[in-house]
Design a protein around this motif. Structure first.
Motif, short mmCIF file in Angstrom:
data_model
loop_
_atom_site.label_atom_id
_atom_site.label_comp_id
_atom_site.label_asym_id
_atom_site.label_seq_id
_atom_site.Cartn_x
_atom_site.Cartn_y
_atom_site.Cartn_z
N ALA A 86 8.29 36.99 -6.87
CA ALA A 86 7.30 36.60 -6.25
C ALA A 86 6.32 37.70 -6.24
N THR A 87 4.80 37.52 -7.29
CA THR A 87 3.87 38.16 -7.37
C THR A 87 2.60 37.53 -6.60
N GLU A 88 2.89 36.90 -5.35
CA GLU A 88 1.57 36.16 -5.38
C GLU A 88 2.34 35.25 -3.65
N MET A 89 1.97 34.86 -2.37
CA MET A 89 1.88 34.49 -1.51
C MET A 89 1.00 33.45 -1.19
N GLU A 90 0.98 32.33 -0.76
CA GLU A 90 0.31 32.08 -0.09
C GLU A 90 0.23 30.90 1.05
N PHE A 91 0.46 30.99 2.49
CA PHE A 91 0.81 29.50 3.41
C PHE A 91 -0.14 29.09 3.98
N GLN A 92 -0.22 27.75 3.97
CA GLN A 92 -1.12 27.58 5.06
C GLN A 92 -0.20 26.46 6.13
N PHE A 93 -0.68 26.53 7.25
CA PHE A 93 0.22 26.52 8.54
C PHE A 93 -0.13 24.78 9.06
N VAL A 94 0.20 23.86 9.05
CA VAL A 94 -0.82 22.60 9.22
C VAL A 94 -0.08 21.87 10.66
N ALA A 95 1.61 22.33 11.10
CA ALA A 95 1.88 22.09 11.99
C ALA A 95 2.68 22.73 12.95
N SER A 96 3.62 22.49 13.76
CA SER A 96 4.34 23.37 14.41
C SER A 96 5.89 22.81 13.96
N VAL A 97 6.43 23.80 13.78
CA VAL A 97 8.51 23.77 14.01
C VAL A 97 8.82 23.68 15.30
N TYR A 98 9.54 23.02 15.54
CA TYR A 98 10.31 23.90 17.42
C TYR A 98 11.86 23.83 16.58
N ILE A 99 12.60 24.46 17.52
CA ILE A 99 14.29 24.27 17.60
C ILE A 99 14.38 23.15 17.79
N GLY A 100 15.63 22.99 16.93
CA GLY A 100 16.27 21.43 16.39
C GLY A 100 15.89 20.90 15.26
N ASP A 101 14.23 20.97 14.72
CA ASP A 101 13.81 20.53 13.62
C ASP A 101 14.62 20.55 12.50
N THR A 102 14.74 19.57 11.85
CA THR A 102 15.10 19.89 10.31
C THR A 102 14.10 19.65 9.64
N ILE A 103 13.83 21.23 8.48
CA ILE A 103 12.53 21.06 7.33
C ILE A 103 13.19 20.57 6.34
N THR A 104 12.46 20.60 5.71
CA THR A 104 12.97 20.20 3.76
C THR A 104 11.87 20.97 2.63
N CYS A 105 12.84 22.20 2.77
CA CYS A 105 10.50 22.49 1.56
C CYS A 105 11.47 21.85 0.25
N THR A 106 10.27 21.77 -0.47
CA THR A 106 10.31 21.37 -1.59
C THR A 106 9.64 22.24 -2.55
N VAL A 107 9.67 23.15 -3.53
CA VAL A 107 9.30 24.03 -4.10
C VAL A 107 9.22 23.11 -5.92
N THR A 108 7.93 22.73 -6.07
CA THR A 108 7.41 21.78 -7.38
C THR A 108 7.07 23.40 -8.21
N PHE A 109 7.66 23.76 -9.62
CA PHE A 109 7.05 24.03 -10.29
C PHE A 109 5.72 23.59 -11.24
N THR A 110 4.03 24.70 -11.39
CA THR A 110 2.79 23.50 -11.55
C THR A 110 2.32 24.57 -13.00
N GLU A 111 2.78 25.54 -13.36
CA GLU A 111 2.58 25.81 -14.28
C GLU A 111 3.23 27.54 -14.16
N LYS A 112 3.20 27.23 -15.91
CA LYS A 112 3.48 28.23 -16.85
C LYS A 112 2.94 29.24 -17.75
N ASP A 113 2.85 30.22 -17.88
CA ASP A 113 2.10 31.36 -18.55
C ASP A 113 2.52 31.67 -19.66
N GLU A 114 2.46 31.34 -20.81
CA GLU A 114 3.79 31.65 -21.99
C GLU A 114 3.43 33.68 -21.51
N ALA A 115 1.97 33.45 -22.30
CA ALA A 115 1.52 34.87 -22.34
C ALA A 115 2.04 36.16 -21.56
#
Length: 149
Positions: A86-115
């Protein structure tokens, strides 16, 4: 810094070429009290919202919340599987996560800079109730894709 070998440069090109815009990767985990203890110990994040039961019980949360960066770190599992630097990361925390919560993280690639051989992606983090808890945008480059597509 010495130049990379021709073989390594070819590996980088192959990894970059193998990921397509729109491609997704998913990782799911359930957070435990042990995860919080380990994360707080490693990072020094001893925020009372994570570890102080008396403080937490008097707060509007009522129970320990998972450190935001612990939740956000789920993208590093996916990144590690594709050798993503990674060269850059940005996060927006929108709701709390609690012990026992199951979180699904989905990464989607949106752009390729060929150059620049740079990729951009977004990640969504959804809890077991379907609530979005975290959003992320990041960029960087893959080096060695090891995940099944």
């Amino acid at each position: 810094m010495p130049d990379a070998t021709p073989e390594f440069k070819q590996q980088l090109k192959a990894a970059f070429d193998s990921i397509q815009v729109g491609q997704t990767f998913t990782f799911r985990r359930t957070f435990t009290e042990g995860d919080v203890a380990l994360f707080c110990g490693v990072t020094g994040d001893y925020n009372p919202y994570h570890i102080d039961r008396t403080f937490i019980e008097s707060s509007w949360f009522g129970r320990p919340i998972i450190p935001g960066l612990l939740t956000a770190s789920m993208i590093t599992h996916i990144g590690g599987m594709i050798g993503f630097l990674a060269t850059e990361m940005e996060f927006q925390f929108v709701a709390s996560v609690y012990i026992g919560d199951t979180i699904t993280c989905t990464v989607t690639f949106t752009e390729k800079d060929e150059a620049r051989r740079l990729m951009r992606a977004v990640a969504t983090f959804i809890n077991q109730d379907g609530t979005e808890v975290l959003l992320s945008r990041f960029s960087g480059f893959p080096a060695h894709v090891r995940l099944a597509r």
